[in-house]
Design a protein around this motif. Structure first.
Motif, PDB file in Angstrom:
ATOM      1  N   TYR A  37       0.851  -1.183   0.000  1.00  0.00           N
ATOM      2  CA  TYR A  37       0.000   0.000   0.000  1.00  0.00           C
ATOM      3  C   TYR A  37       0.890   1.237   0.000  1.00  0.00           C
ATOM      4  O   TYR A  37       2.079   1.162   0.304  1.00  0.00           O
ATOM      5  N   ARG A  38       0.279   2.361  -0.306  1.00  0.00           N
ATOM      6  CA  ARG A  38       1.012   3.611  -0.168  1.00  0.00           C
ATOM      7  C   ARG A  38       0.055   4.733   0.206  1.00  0.00           C
ATOM      8  O   ARG A  38      -1.131   4.698  -0.092  1.00  0.00           O
ATOM      9  N   ARG A  39       0.625   5.726   0.912  1.00  0.00           N
ATOM     10  CA  ARG A  39      -0.137   6.904   1.273  1.00  0.00           C
ATOM     11  C   ARG A  39       0.628   8.124   0.808  1.00  0.00           C
ATOM     12  O   ARG A  39       1.712   8.407   1.337  1.00  0.00           O
ATOM     13  N   ALA A  40       0.053   8.803  -0.172  1.00  0.00           N
ATOM     14  CA  ALA A  40       0.667  10.032  -0.682  1.00  0.00           C
ATOM     15  C   ALA A  40       0.225  11.209   0.186  1.00  0.00           C
ATOM     16  O   ALA A  40      -0.823  11.127   0.849  1.00  0.00           O
ATOM     17  N   PRO A  41       0.981  12.277   0.198  1.00  0.00           N
ATOM     18  CA  PRO A  41       0.614  13.443   1.014  1.00  0.00           C
ATOM     19  C   PRO A  41      -0.794  13.926   0.697  1.00  0.00           C
ATOM     20  O   PRO A  41      -1.144  14.132  -0.469  1.00  0.00           O
ATOM     21  N   GLY A  42      -1.607  14.056   1.737  1.00  0.00           N
ATOM     22  CA  GLY A  42      -2.953  14.562   1.569  1.00  0.00           C
ATOM     23  C   GLY A  42      -3.948  13.577   1.001  1.00  0.00           C
ATOM     24  O   GLY A  42      -5.092  13.943   0.712  1.00  0.00           O
ATOM     25  N   LYS A  43      -3.533  12.318   0.851  1.00  0.00           N
ATOM     26  CA  LYS A  43      -4.422  11.312   0.271  1.00  0.00           C
ATOM     27  C   LYS A  43      -4.590  10.130   1.205  1.00  0.00           C
ATOM     28  O   LYS A  43      -3.805   9.941   2.136  1.00  0.00           O
ATOM     29  N   GLU A  44      -5.604   9.327   0.925  1.00  0.00           N
ATOM     30  CA  GLU A  44      -5.816   8.133   1.724  1.00  0.00           C
ATOM     31  C   GLU A  44      -4.871   7.012   1.258  1.00  0.00           C
ATOM     32  O   GLU A  44      -4.375   7.017   0.127  1.00  0.00           O
ATOM     33  N   ARG A  45      -4.675   6.052   2.131  1.00  0.00           N
ATOM     34  CA  ARG A  45      -3.837   4.914   1.782  1.00  0.00           C
ATOM     35  C   ARG A  45      -4.530   4.108   0.683  1.00  0.00           C
ATOM     36  O   ARG A  45      -5.740   3.857   0.740  1.00  0.00           O
ATOM     37  N   GLU A  46      -3.746   3.695  -0.313  1.00  0.00           N
ATOM     38  CA  GLU A  46      -4.304   2.950  -1.424  1.00  0.00           C
ATOM     39  C   GLU A  46      -3.506   1.668  -1.636  1.00  0.00           C
ATOM     40  O   GLU A  46      -2.300   1.599  -1.373  1.00  0.00           O
ATOM     41  N   LEU A  47      -4.186   0.654  -2.149  1.00  0.00           N
ATOM     42  CA  LEU A  47      -3.543  -0.616  -2.479  1.00  0.00           C
ATOM     43  C   LEU A  47      -2.849  -0.480  -3.820  1.00  0.00           C
ATOM     44  O   LEU A  47      -3.474  -0.113  -4.815  1.00  0.00           O
ATOM     45  N   VAL A  48      -1.570  -0.803  -3.843  1.00  0.00           N
ATOM     46  CA  VAL A  48      -0.782  -0.686  -5.066  1.00  0.00           C
ATOM     47  C   VAL A  48      -0.723  -2.021  -5.804  1.00  0.00           C
ATOM     48  O   VAL A  48      -0.885  -2.078  -7.026  1.00  0.00           O
ATOM     49  N   ALA A  91       5.349   8.824  -1.865  1.00  0.00           N
ATOM     50  CA  ALA A  91       4.416   8.371  -0.837  1.00  0.00           C
ATOM     51  C   ALA A  91       5.184   7.546   0.189  1.00  0.00           C
ATOM     52  O   ALA A  91       6.329   7.151  -0.046  1.00  0.00           O
ATOM     53  N   ILE A  92       4.528   7.288   1.301  1.00  0.00           N
ATOM     54  CA  ILE A  92       5.025   6.276   2.236  1.00  0.00           C
ATOM     55  C   ILE A  92       4.444   4.943   1.782  1.00  0.00           C
ATOM     56  O   ILE A  92       3.220   4.824   1.633  1.00  0.00           O
ATOM     57  N   VAL A 114      -7.436  -8.373   6.228  1.00  0.00           N
ATOM     58  CA  VAL A 114      -6.956  -9.713   5.905  1.00  0.00           C
ATOM     59  C   VAL A 114      -5.507  -9.886   6.358  1.00  0.00           C
ATOM     60  O   VAL A 114      -5.071 -10.995   6.665  1.00  0.00           O
ATOM     61  N   TYR A 115      -4.773  -8.811   6.404  1.00  0.00           N
ATOM     62  CA  TYR A 115      -3.342  -8.866   6.693  1.00  0.00           C
ATOM     63  C   TYR A 115      -3.079  -8.909   8.200  1.00  0.00           C
ATOM     64  O   TYR A 115      -3.684  -8.179   8.966  1.00  0.00           O
ATOM     65  N   ASP A 116      -2.141  -9.795   8.592  1.00  0.00           N
ATOM     66  CA  ASP A 116      -1.821  -9.960  10.002  1.00  0.00           C
ATOM     67  C   ASP A 116      -0.785  -8.954  10.484  1.00  0.00           C
ATOM     68  O   ASP A 116      -0.784  -8.558  11.653  1.00  0.00           O
ATOM     69  N   TYR A 117       0.120  -8.610   9.606  1.00  0.00           N
ATOM     70  CA  TYR A 117       1.237  -7.761  10.004  1.00  0.00           C
ATOM     71  C   TYR A 117       1.479  -6.672   8.955  1.00  0.00           C
ATOM     72  O   TYR A 117       1.272  -6.897   7.757  1.00  0.00           O
ATOM     73  N   TRP A 118       1.963  -5.550   9.462  1.00  0.00           N
ATOM     74  CA  TRP A 118       2.272  -4.405   8.601  1.00  0.00           C
ATOM     75  C   TRP A 118       3.698  -3.935   8.863  1.00  0.00           C
ATOM     76  O   TRP A 118       4.189  -3.977   9.997  1.00  0.00           O
ATOM     77  N   GLY A 119       4.330  -3.487   7.788  1.00  0.00           N
ATOM     78  CA  GLY A 119       5.630  -2.854   7.942  1.00  0.00           C
ATOM     79  C   GLY A 119       5.489  -1.439   8.483  1.00  0.00           C
ATOM     80  O   GLY A 119       4.390  -0.890   8.540  1.00  0.00           O
ATOM     81  N   GLN A 120       6.610  -0.862   8.847  1.00  0.00           N
ATOM     82  CA  GLN A 120       6.606   0.456   9.470  1.00  0.00           C
ATOM     83  C   GLN A 120       6.459   1.578   8.459  1.00  0.00           C
ATOM     84  O   GLN A 120       6.239   2.724   8.831  1.00  0.00           O
ATOM     85  N   GLY A 121       6.605   1.254   7.175  1.00  0.00           N
ATOM     86  CA  GLY A 121       6.499   2.268   6.132  1.00  0.00           C
ATOM     87  C   GLY A 121       7.866   2.718   5.649  1.00  0.00           C
ATOM     88  O   GLY A 121       8.801   2.860   6.448  1.00  0.00           O
ATOM     89  N   ALA A 122       7.985   2.916   4.346  1.00  0.00           N
ATOM     90  CA  ALA A 122       9.229   3.390   3.735  1.00  0.00           C
ATOM     91  C   ALA A 122       8.898   4.589   2.859  1.00  0.00           C
ATOM     92  O   ALA A 122       8.036   4.500   1.976  1.00  0.00           O
ATOM     93  N   GLN A 123       9.592   5.684   3.103  1.00  0.00           N
ATOM     94  CA  GLN A 123       9.342   6.897   2.317  1.00  0.00           C
ATOM     95  C   GLN A 123      10.016   6.767   0.957  1.00  0.00           C
ATOM     96  O   GLN A 123      11.212   6.470   0.870  1.00  0.00           O
ATOM     97  N   VAL A 124       9.237   6.986  -0.082  1.00  0.00           N
ATOM     98  CA  VAL A 124       9.755   7.047  -1.451  1.00  0.00           C
ATOM     99  C   VAL A 124       9.468   8.449  -1.972  1.00  0.00           C
ATOM    100  O   VAL A 124       8.314   8.881  -1.987  1.00  0.00           O
ATOM    101  N   THR A 125      10.500   9.142  -2.374  1.00  0.00           N
ATOM    102  CA  THR A 125      10.359  10.492  -2.899  1.00  0.00           C
ATOM    103  C   THR A 125      10.954  10.546  -4.293  1.00  0.00           C
ATOM    104  O   THR A 125      12.124  10.186  -4.482  1.00  0.00           O
ATOM    105  N   VAL A 126      10.135  10.937  -5.251  1.00  0.00           N
ATOM    106  CA  VAL A 126      10.581  11.018  -6.641  1.00  0.00           C
ATOM    107  C   VAL A 126      10.600  12.495  -7.026  1.00  0.00           C
ATOM    108  O   VAL A 126       9.552  13.131  -7.141  1.00  0.00           O
ATOM    109  N   SER A 127      11.792  13.013  -7.216  1.00  0.00           N
ATOM    110  CA  SER A 127      11.924  14.440  -7.486  1.00  0.00           C
ATOM    111  C   SER A 127      13.247  14.717  -8.176  1.00  0.00           C
ATOM    112  O   SER A 127      14.251  14.039  -7.917  1.00  0.00           O
ATOM    113  N   SER A 128      13.238  15.710  -9.037  1.00  0.00           N
ATOM    114  CA  SER A 128      14.487  16.128  -9.681  1.00  0.00           C
ATOM    115  C   SER A 128      15.125  17.272  -8.909  1.00  0.00           C
ATOM    116  O   SER A 128      16.180  17.756  -9.278  1.00  0.00           O
TER     117      SER A 128
END
Length: 128
Positions: A37-48, A91-92, A114-128
């Motif tokens: 999943y990912r959560r972009a700034p200002g958006k809800e978490r979405e399934l990728v 997003a995270i 459905v998921y038993d465990y979740w990761g802590q989240g990893a920040q991905v930033t795509v920028s020039s």
């Protein structure tokens, strides 16, 4: 006690690649199914993307053809390979694992409960 540990996030230029890893602790016997999943700034978490162990994955339209999900149960680790990254991928990113004995059908993996465990989240930033 941390059960899933994510790594591999960071800053990358548009068009670049990153690979996220999601490693399960020793207390988890195996990963049957996984979602990212990912959560972009200002958006809800979405399934990728999601996958059942040994099954065919599905992807959100926004990442289809660019992202690849996989599970290596020898290492009890899941991966998200992200290619041709775009600024809108910023997003995270969270991994989620279903470790139930028989796993779940692919159709059920759209539900977060459905998921038993979740990761802590990893920040991905795509920028020039």
């Amino acid at each position: 006690q941390v059960q899933l540990v994510e790594s591999g996030g960071g800053l990358v230029q548009p068009g670049g690649s990153l690979r996220l890893s999601c490693a399960a602790s020793r207390s988890i016997f195996s990963i049957n199914d996984m979602g990212w999943y990912r959560r972009a700034p200002g958006k809800e978490r979405e399934l990728v993307t999601r996958i059942t162990n040994g099954g065919v994955p599905t992807y959100a339209d926004s990442v289809k053809g660019r992202f690849t999900i996989s599970i290596d149960n020898g290492k009890k680790t899941g991966y998200l390979q992200m290619n041709r990254l775009k600024p809108e991928d910023t997003a995270i990113h969270y991994c989620a694992a279903d470790t139930s004995k028989w796993g779940s059908p692919l159709s059920a993996l759209v539900r977060e409960d459905v998921y038993d465990y979740w990761g802590q989240g990893a920040q991905v930033t795509v920028s020039s």
